[in-house]
Write a protein that holds these residues in place. Structure first.
Motif, PDB file in Angstrom:
ATOM      1  N   ASP A 129       2.885  -2.942   9.334  1.00  0.00           N
ATOM      2  CA  ASP A 129       3.139  -4.204   8.635  1.00  0.00           C
ATOM      3  C   ASP A 129       2.460  -4.232   7.273  1.00  0.00           C
ATOM      4  OD1 ASP A 129       4.664  -5.118  10.735  1.00  0.00           O
ATOM      5  OD2 ASP A 129       3.074  -6.398  11.566  1.00  0.00           O
ATOM      6  N   ALA A 130       1.288  -3.636   7.172  1.00  0.00           N
ATOM      7  CA  ALA A 130       0.522  -3.657   5.925  1.00  0.00           C
ATOM      8  C   ALA A 130       1.035  -2.657   4.895  1.00  0.00           C
ATOM      9  CB  ALA A 130      -0.951  -3.383   6.210  1.00  0.00           C
ATOM     10  N   ILE A 131       1.487  -1.486   5.343  1.00  0.00           N
ATOM     11  CA  ILE A 131       1.847  -0.443   4.377  1.00  0.00           C
ATOM     12  C   ILE A 131       3.325  -0.151   4.295  1.00  0.00           C
ATOM     13  CG2 ILE A 131      -0.407   0.666   4.525  1.00  0.00           C
ATOM     14  CD1 ILE A 131       0.867   2.824   6.263  1.00  0.00           C
ATOM     15  N   GLY A 132       4.129  -0.666   5.229  1.00  0.00           N
ATOM     16  CA  GLY A 132       5.566  -0.425   5.184  1.00  0.00           C
ATOM     17  C   GLY A 132       5.958   0.849   5.897  1.00  0.00           C
TER      18      GLY A 132
ATOM     19  N   GLN B  92       0.827  -1.207   0.000  1.00  0.00           N
ATOM     20  CA  GLN B  92       0.000   0.000   0.000  1.00  0.00           C
ATOM     21  C   GLN B  92       0.858   1.252   0.000  1.00  0.00           C
ATOM     22  OE1 GLN B  92      -3.439   0.024  -0.179  1.00  0.00           O
ATOM     23  NE2 GLN B  92      -3.081  -2.113  -0.639  1.00  0.00           N
ATOM     24  N   THR B  93       2.175   1.111  -0.190  1.00  0.00           N
ATOM     25  CA  THR B  93       3.071   2.260  -0.137  1.00  0.00           C
ATOM     26  C   THR B  93       2.708   3.298  -1.182  1.00  0.00           C
ATOM     27  OG1 THR B  93       4.844   0.911   0.729  1.00  0.00           O
ATOM     28  CG2 THR B  93       5.481   2.977  -0.263  1.00  0.00           C
ATOM     29  N   CYS B  94       2.365   2.848  -2.376  1.00  0.00           N
ATOM     30  CA  CYS B  94       2.080   3.794  -3.459  1.00  0.00           C
ATOM     31  C   CYS B  94       0.811   4.605  -3.228  1.00  0.00           C
ATOM     32  CB  CYS B  94       1.964   3.048  -4.784  1.00  0.00           C
ATOM     33  SG  CYS B  94       3.522   2.330  -5.293  1.00  0.00           S
ATOM     34  N   THR B  95       0.036   4.238  -2.256  1.00  0.00           N
ATOM     35  CA  THR B  95      -1.199   4.959  -1.998  1.00  0.00           C
ATOM     36  C   THR B  95      -0.992   6.206  -1.164  1.00  0.00           C
ATOM     37  OG1 THR B  95      -1.668   3.758   0.031  1.00  0.00           O
ATOM     38  CG2 THR B  95      -2.509   2.803  -2.024  1.00  0.00           C
ATOM     39  N   GLY B  96       0.189   6.372  -0.602  1.00  0.00           N
ATOM     40  CA  GLY B  96       0.433   7.501   0.270  1.00  0.00           C
ATOM     41  C   GLY B  96       0.006   7.255   1.705  1.00  0.00           C
ATOM     42  N   LEU B  97      -0.352   6.002   2.020  1.00  0.00           N
ATOM     43  CA  LEU B  97      -0.788   5.688   3.376  1.00  0.00           C
ATOM     44  C   LEU B  97       0.348   5.736   4.395  1.00  0.00           C
ATOM     45  CD1 LEU B  97      -3.326   2.802   2.775  1.00  0.00           C
ATOM     46  CD2 LEU B  97      -3.809   5.149   3.467  1.00  0.00           C
ATOM     47  N   SER B  98       1.574   5.474   3.958  1.00  0.00           N
ATOM     48  CA  SER B  98       2.692   5.472   4.899  1.00  0.00           C
ATOM     49  C   SER B  98       2.877   6.834   5.563  1.00  0.00           C
ATOM     50  CB  SER B  98       3.966   5.021   4.194  1.00  0.00           C
ATOM     51  OG  SER B  98       5.028   4.926   5.105  1.00  0.00           O
ATOM     52  N   PRO B  99       2.989   7.934   4.812  1.00  0.00           N
ATOM     53  CA  PRO B  99       3.111   9.231   5.485  1.00  0.00           C
ATOM     54  C   PRO B  99       1.838   9.630   6.227  1.00  0.00           C
ATOM     55  CG  PRO B  99       3.190   9.504   3.098  1.00  0.00           C
ATOM     56  CD  PRO B  99       3.185   8.036   3.377  1.00  0.00           C
ATOM     57  N   LEU B 100       0.684   9.244   5.709  1.00  0.00           N
ATOM     58  CA  LEU B 100      -0.573   9.559   6.388  1.00  0.00           C
ATOM     59  C   LEU B 100      -0.641   8.853   7.735  1.00  0.00           C
ATOM     60  CD1 LEU B 100      -3.365  10.869   6.437  1.00  0.00           C
ATOM     61  CD2 LEU B 100      -4.225   8.879   5.198  1.00  0.00           C
ATOM     62  N   MET B 101      -0.194   7.605   7.783  1.00  0.00           N
ATOM     63  CA  MET B 101      -0.213   6.869   9.038  1.00  0.00           C
ATOM     64  C   MET B 101       0.667   7.541  10.080  1.00  0.00           C
ATOM     65  SD  MET B 101      -1.607   4.553  10.626  1.00  0.00           S
ATOM     66  CE  MET B 101      -1.337   3.925  12.252  1.00  0.00           C
ATOM     67  N   ARG B 102       1.821   8.043   9.646  1.00  0.00           N
ATOM     68  CA  ARG B 102       2.701   8.745  10.582  1.00  0.00           C
ATOM     69  C   ARG B 102       2.006   9.977  11.156  1.00  0.00           C
ATOM     70  NH1 ARG B 102       6.551   7.698   6.543  1.00  0.00           N
ATOM     71  NH2 ARG B 102       7.791   5.917   7.102  1.00  0.00           N
ATOM     72  N   GLN B 103       1.281  10.698  10.310  1.00  0.00           N
ATOM     73  CA  GLN B 103       0.561  11.890  10.769  1.00  0.00           C
ATOM     74  C   GLN B 103      -0.557  11.496  11.737  1.00  0.00           C
ATOM     75  OE1 GLN B 103      -0.733  14.026   7.323  1.00  0.00           O
ATOM     76  NE2 GLN B 103       1.341  14.407   6.614  1.00  0.00           N
ATOM     77  N   LEU B 104      -1.290  10.439  11.402  1.00  0.00           N
ATOM     78  CA  LEU B 104      -2.368   9.987  12.280  1.00  0.00           C
ATOM     79  C   LEU B 104      -1.827   9.529  13.629  1.00  0.00           C
ATOM     80  CD1 LEU B 104      -4.662   7.977   9.846  1.00  0.00           C
ATOM     81  CD2 LEU B 104      -5.205  10.128  10.998  1.00  0.00           C
ATOM     82  N   ASP B 105      -0.701   8.843  13.597  1.00  0.00           N
ATOM     83  CA  ASP B 105      -0.104   8.349  14.826  1.00  0.00           C
ATOM     84  C   ASP B 105       0.281   9.505  15.756  1.00  0.00           C
ATOM     85  OD1 ASP B 105       0.892   6.483  16.653  1.00  0.00           O
ATOM     86  OD2 ASP B 105       2.890   6.540  15.757  1.00  0.00           O
ATOM     87  N   LYS B 106       0.700  10.612  15.170  1.00  0.00           N
ATOM     88  CA  LYS B 106       1.058  11.782  15.973  1.00  0.00           C
ATOM     89  C   LYS B 106      -0.183  12.526  16.471  1.00  0.00           C
ATOM     90  CE  LYS B 106       5.465  12.595  13.686  1.00  0.00           C
ATOM     91  NZ  LYS B 106       6.214  13.471  12.794  1.00  0.00           N
ATOM     92  N   ALA B 107      -1.240  12.522  15.667  1.00  0.00           N
ATOM     93  CA  ALA B 107      -2.430  13.320  15.989  1.00  0.00           C
ATOM     94  C   ALA B 107      -3.447  12.591  16.868  1.00  0.00           C
ATOM     95  CB  ALA B 107      -3.118  13.768  14.704  1.00  0.00           C
TER      96      ALA B 107
END
Length: 91
Positions: free
Chosen positions: A43-46, A15-30
Motif C-alpha cells: 500500500d505504501a510503495i505500490g 516510494q516507487t522511485c526509491t526502488g523499494l517496489s522490486p526490493l519488497m518483492r525480493q524480500l517477500d520471496k526470501a
C-alpha cells in the motif's frame, strides 16, 4: 501513481522511485514476512514493476525538459497519458 494498482513518481507520498517496489518483492520471496506487513508495504510503495517504473521515470523528466527548455510539447507533461496509466497527477 494510481492506475493498474500502482503509484507513480508524480505522487509526493510515493516510494516507487526509491526502488523499494522490486526490493519488497525480493524480500517477500526470501523472508517469511507476515501478510499484513506485505500488504502495508505494498500500500505504501505500490506494485509497479521495476522496468515499467524506469520507463516512466525516464519519460516524464525528458518530456518536461523538452517542453520547458526546447519548446517541444510531447503532450506527456500537462496531465495523465494513456502511455502511463499508472501515473497519477496530483494538483
Amino acid at each position: 501513481m494510481a492506475g493498474a494498482g500502482a503509484r507513480a513518481c508524480a505522487r509526493p507520498d510515493s516510494q516507487t522511485c526509491t526502488g523499494l517496489s522490486p526490493l519488497m518483492r525480493q524480500l517477500d520471496k526470501a523472508l517469511p514476512l507476515p501478510p499484513e506487513v506485505v500488504d502495508a508495504t505494498t500500500d505504501a510503495i505500490g506494485t509497479i514493476t521495476a522496468d515499467r517504473a524506469v520507463v516512466a521515470e525516464r519519460a516524464y523528466p525528458g518530456a518536461s525538459y523538452d517542453l520547458h527548455l526546447r519548446c517541444r510539447d510531447s503532450r506527456l507533461v500537462p496531465g495523465p497519458s494513456p502511455r502511463f496509466p499508472q501515473s497519477e497527477f496530483v494538483p
